[in-house]
Design a protein around this motif. Structure first.
Motif, PDB file in Angstrom:
ATOM      1  N   ASN A   1      -1.736  10.800  -2.316  1.00 25.22           N
ATOM      2  CA  ASN A   1      -2.675   9.797  -1.793  1.00 25.22           C
ATOM      3  C   ASN A   1      -4.063   9.948  -2.402  1.00 25.22           C
ATOM      4  O   ASN A   1      -4.751   8.946  -2.629  1.00 25.22           O
ATOM      5  CB  ASN A   1      -2.735   9.894  -0.265  1.00 25.22           C
ATOM      6  CG  ASN A   1      -1.548   9.238   0.409  1.00 25.22           C
ATOM      7  OD1 ASN A   1      -1.444   8.023   0.455  1.00 25.22           O
ATOM      8  ND2 ASN A   1      -0.621  10.039   0.904  1.00 25.22           N
TER       9      ASN A   1
ATOM     10  N   ARG B   1     -10.031  -5.740   2.957  1.00 27.69           N
ATOM     11  CA  ARG B   1      -9.206  -4.545   2.862  1.00 27.69           C
ATOM     12  C   ARG B   1      -8.984  -4.127   1.392  1.00 27.69           C
ATOM     13  O   ARG B   1      -8.866  -2.953   1.087  1.00 27.69           O
ATOM     14  CB  ARG B   1      -7.852  -4.784   3.536  1.00 27.69           C
ATOM     15  CG  ARG B   1      -7.932  -5.118   5.005  1.00 27.69           C
ATOM     16  CD  ARG B   1      -8.285  -3.931   5.844  1.00 27.69           C
ATOM     17  NE  ARG B   1      -7.160  -3.047   6.059  1.00 27.69           N
ATOM     18  CZ  ARG B   1      -7.242  -1.880   6.704  1.00 27.69           C
ATOM     19  NH1 ARG B   1      -8.410  -1.468   7.175  1.00 27.69           N
ATOM     20  NH2 ARG B   1      -6.172  -1.127   6.863  1.00 27.69           N
TER      21      ARG B   1
ATOM     22  N   GLU C   1      -2.120  -3.546   6.166  1.00 24.06           N
ATOM     23  CA  GLU C   1      -2.390  -2.142   6.459  1.00 24.06           C
ATOM     24  C   GLU C   1      -1.977  -1.183   5.355  1.00 24.06           C
ATOM     25  O   GLU C   1      -2.634  -0.174   5.136  1.00 24.06           O
ATOM     26  CB  GLU C   1      -1.659  -1.740   7.759  1.00 24.06           C
ATOM     27  CG  GLU C   1      -2.050  -2.562   8.972  1.00 24.06           C
ATOM     28  CD  GLU C   1      -3.518  -2.437   9.317  1.00 24.06           C
ATOM     29  OE1 GLU C   1      -4.091  -1.355   9.067  1.00 24.06           O
ATOM     30  OE2 GLU C   1      -4.101  -3.408   9.826  1.00 24.06           O
ATOM     31  N   ASP C   2      -0.889  -1.460   4.675  1.00 24.62           N
ATOM     32  CA  ASP C   2      -0.357  -0.519   3.683  1.00 24.62           C
ATOM     33  C   ASP C   2      -1.159  -0.625   2.391  1.00 24.62           C
ATOM     34  O   ASP C   2      -1.120  -1.656   1.718  1.00 24.62           O
ATOM     35  CB  ASP C   2       1.124  -0.817   3.420  1.00 24.62           C
ATOM     36  CG  ASP C   2       1.790   0.245   2.559  1.00 24.62           C
ATOM     37  OD1 ASP C   2       1.071   1.043   1.926  1.00 24.62           O
ATOM     38  OD2 ASP C   2       3.039   0.268   2.526  1.00 24.62           O
ATOM     39  N   PRO C   3      -1.871   0.429   1.999  1.00 22.38           N
ATOM     40  CA  PRO C   3      -2.684   0.350   0.775  1.00 22.38           C
ATOM     41  C   PRO C   3      -1.851   0.134  -0.484  1.00 22.38           C
ATOM     42  O   PRO C   3      -2.368  -0.339  -1.493  1.00 22.38           O
ATOM     43  CB  PRO C   3      -3.408   1.704   0.746  1.00 22.38           C
ATOM     44  CG  PRO C   3      -2.546   2.614   1.554  1.00 22.38           C
ATOM     45  CD  PRO C   3      -1.960   1.752   2.632  1.00 22.38           C
ATOM     46  N   GLU C   4      -0.556   0.488  -0.414  1.00 24.20           N
ATOM     47  CA  GLU C   4       0.309   0.252  -1.558  1.00 24.20           C
ATOM     48  C   GLU C   4       0.567  -1.243  -1.770  1.00 24.20           C
ATOM     49  O   GLU C   4       0.934  -1.670  -2.865  1.00 24.20           O
ATOM     50  CB  GLU C   4       1.665   0.956  -1.365  1.00 24.20           C
ATOM     51  CG  GLU C   4       1.574   2.469  -1.209  1.00 24.20           C
ATOM     52  CD  GLU C   4       1.412   3.189  -2.531  1.00 24.20           C
ATOM     53  OE1 GLU C   4       1.244   2.521  -3.570  1.00 24.20           O
ATOM     54  OE2 GLU C   4       1.452   4.431  -2.522  1.00 24.20           O
ATOM     55  N   LEU C   5       0.389  -2.042  -0.713  1.00 25.48           N
ATOM     56  CA  LEU C   5       0.767  -3.455  -0.766  1.00 25.48           C
ATOM     57  C   LEU C   5      -0.415  -4.417  -0.694  1.00 25.48           C
ATOM     58  O   LEU C   5      -0.268  -5.591  -1.045  1.00 25.48           O
ATOM     59  CB  LEU C   5       1.733  -3.775   0.389  1.00 25.48           C
ATOM     60  CG  LEU C   5       3.069  -3.032   0.382  1.00 25.48           C
ATOM     61  CD1 LEU C   5       3.861  -3.353   1.642  1.00 25.48           C
ATOM     62  CD2 LEU C   5       3.885  -3.372  -0.860  1.00 25.48           C
TER      63      LEU C   5
ATOM     64  N   PHE D   1      -6.399   5.206   1.219  1.00 26.28           N
ATOM     65  CA  PHE D   1      -5.581   6.278   0.636  1.00 26.28           C
ATOM     66  C   PHE D   1      -6.188   7.644   0.966  1.00 26.28           C
ATOM     67  O   PHE D   1      -5.458   8.606   1.245  1.00 26.28           O
ATOM     68  CB  PHE D   1      -5.470   6.106  -0.874  1.00 26.28           C
ATOM     69  CG  PHE D   1      -4.336   5.219  -1.310  1.00 26.28           C
ATOM     70  CD1 PHE D   1      -3.019   5.545  -1.025  1.00 26.28           C
ATOM     71  CD2 PHE D   1      -4.581   4.050  -2.021  1.00 26.28           C
ATOM     72  CE1 PHE D   1      -1.973   4.731  -1.431  1.00 26.28           C
ATOM     73  CE2 PHE D   1      -3.532   3.231  -2.438  1.00 26.28           C
ATOM     74  CZ  PHE D   1      -2.226   3.574  -2.143  1.00 26.28           C
TER      75      PHE D   1
ATOM     76  N   ASN E   1       1.168  -7.961   4.413  1.00 24.22           N
ATOM     77  CA  ASN E   1       0.843  -6.643   4.970  1.00 24.22           C
ATOM     78  C   ASN E   1      -0.646  -6.378   4.794  1.00 24.22           C
ATOM     79  O   ASN E   1      -1.161  -6.385   3.678  1.00 24.22           O
ATOM     80  CB  ASN E   1       1.674  -5.571   4.263  1.00 24.22           C
ATOM     81  CG  ASN E   1       1.610  -4.235   4.965  1.00 24.22           C
ATOM     82  OD1 ASN E   1       0.534  -3.698   5.213  1.00 24.22           O
ATOM     83  ND2 ASN E   1       2.773  -3.686   5.297  1.00 24.22           N
TER      84      ASN E   1
ATOM     85  N   ARG F   1      -5.346   8.611   4.441  1.00 24.08           N
ATOM     86  CA  ARG F   1      -3.944   9.049   4.494  1.00 24.08           C
ATOM     87  C   ARG F   1      -3.799  10.487   3.984  1.00 24.08           C
ATOM     88  O   ARG F   1      -3.001  11.268   4.511  1.00 24.08           O
ATOM     89  CB  ARG F   1      -3.059   8.114   3.682  1.00 24.08           C
ATOM     90  CG  ARG F   1      -2.816   6.775   4.356  1.00 24.08           C
ATOM     91  CD  ARG F   1      -1.680   6.027   3.683  1.00 24.08           C
ATOM     92  NE  ARG F   1      -1.243   4.895   4.492  1.00 24.08           N
ATOM     93  CZ  ARG F   1      -0.147   4.197   4.254  1.00 24.08           C
ATOM     94  NH1 ARG F   1       0.619   4.510   3.225  1.00 24.08           N
ATOM     95  NH2 ARG F   1       0.194   3.190   5.024  1.00 24.08           N
TER      96      ARG F   1
END
Length: 266
Positions: A117, A90, A28-32, A98, A26, A101
């Motif tokens: 966030n 990234r 795009e997802d900042p969590e990942l 975040f 992934n 978001r």
């Protein structure tokens, strides 16, 4: 020393498995992003071992197309290198993602998710100026004055602020000061000394952190604009400060009360 046999039949499946794992990353997802960057490093270590241990003996796999298999391996390496370049870039932007978001959540008036966030942005970069300022604004709207003051202090002392952002920070600083001033005034007028003390404590720290001369030297007394009940308000706030063992502030307000009493008798 006898070398282990090459698992020739499983090589194409190994390539496909690497490609599937790369495709599942992934970006795009900042969590990942940070976690998936580590996943990619695992893949690259596996390809390095293959390149060092298996590729030099690939000619022993007679059932495989030698040059075709090497070409397929180069494709895997290309995909892994490309994924690493993207994730590496990234990974350094996770705090900004975040923050973006948080802005999106606020556009939909979802303050809870916006704060989540912002906190995640500050976990990755505790001095991220945009996140600090936006969180300070939200804390002010939620009447969390002390936290708002703490965040502004971080902005001025730790964060790197652009010329463009400096104007926004300065404007908010004025807004924060005026809010503390007006709230303290209103609480005193309504005989709510305990709550007024909380505001005074935040205001005291705010002014201590600001450049000399930013706050009027008389800012405590300036809050108490109403003549009626001023002496009693000073005494009530001093006593509340004593209860909390803030003896310096207690002495200050007892002094204010005495000065007020003498002035009122003249």
């Amino acid at each position: 020393m006898v070398q282990a046999q090459i698992p020739c039949d499983s090589i194409p499946n190994t390539f496909r498995h690497w490609e599937q794992r790369i495709e599942a990353l992934n970006f795009e997802d900042p969590e990942l992003i940070s976690l998936h960057y580590l996943f990619l490093q695992d893949i690259k270590r596996e390809t390095t071992r293959f390149q060092e241990n298996t590729l030099p003996r690939l000619h022993n796999c007679l059932q495989l197309d030698y040059y075709g298999t090497k070409a397929d391996f180069r494709k895997v390496l290309y995909k892994a290198d490309r994924a690493e370049a993207i994730l590496s870039a990234r990974k350094g932007m996770v705090d900004k993602i975040f923050y973006q978001r948080a802005e999106e959540e606020l556009a939909f008036r979802d303050t809870g998710n916006a704060l989540y966030n912002l906190d995640r942005a500050l976990q990755f970069n505790k001095h991220q100026p945009e996140a600090l300022l936006l969180k300070a604004r939200l804390m002010l709207t939620q009447k969390a004055y002390q936290e708002s003051v703490n965040l502004i202090h971080l902005l001025y002392t730790e964060a790197t602020i652009t010329d463009e952002m400096e104007k926004a920070v300065s404007d908010f600083t004025v807004e924060l000061y005026e809010e503390l001033y007006n709230v303290g005034d209103a609480l005193v007028k309504n005989d709510r000394s305990a709550e007024a003390l909380e505001v005074f404590l935040a205001l005291e720290q705010f002014c201590a952190n600001m450049p000399s001369g930013y706050c009027n030297d008389d800012y405590y007394r300036g809050i108490l604009r109403s003549r009626e009940g001023v002496y009693e308000s000073y005494i009530a706030i001093a006593r509340e400060a004593e209860k909390r063992r803030n003896y310096a502030m207690a002495r200050k307000f007892y002094q204010y009360a005495e000065e007020w009493k003498q002035r009122d008798q003249q």
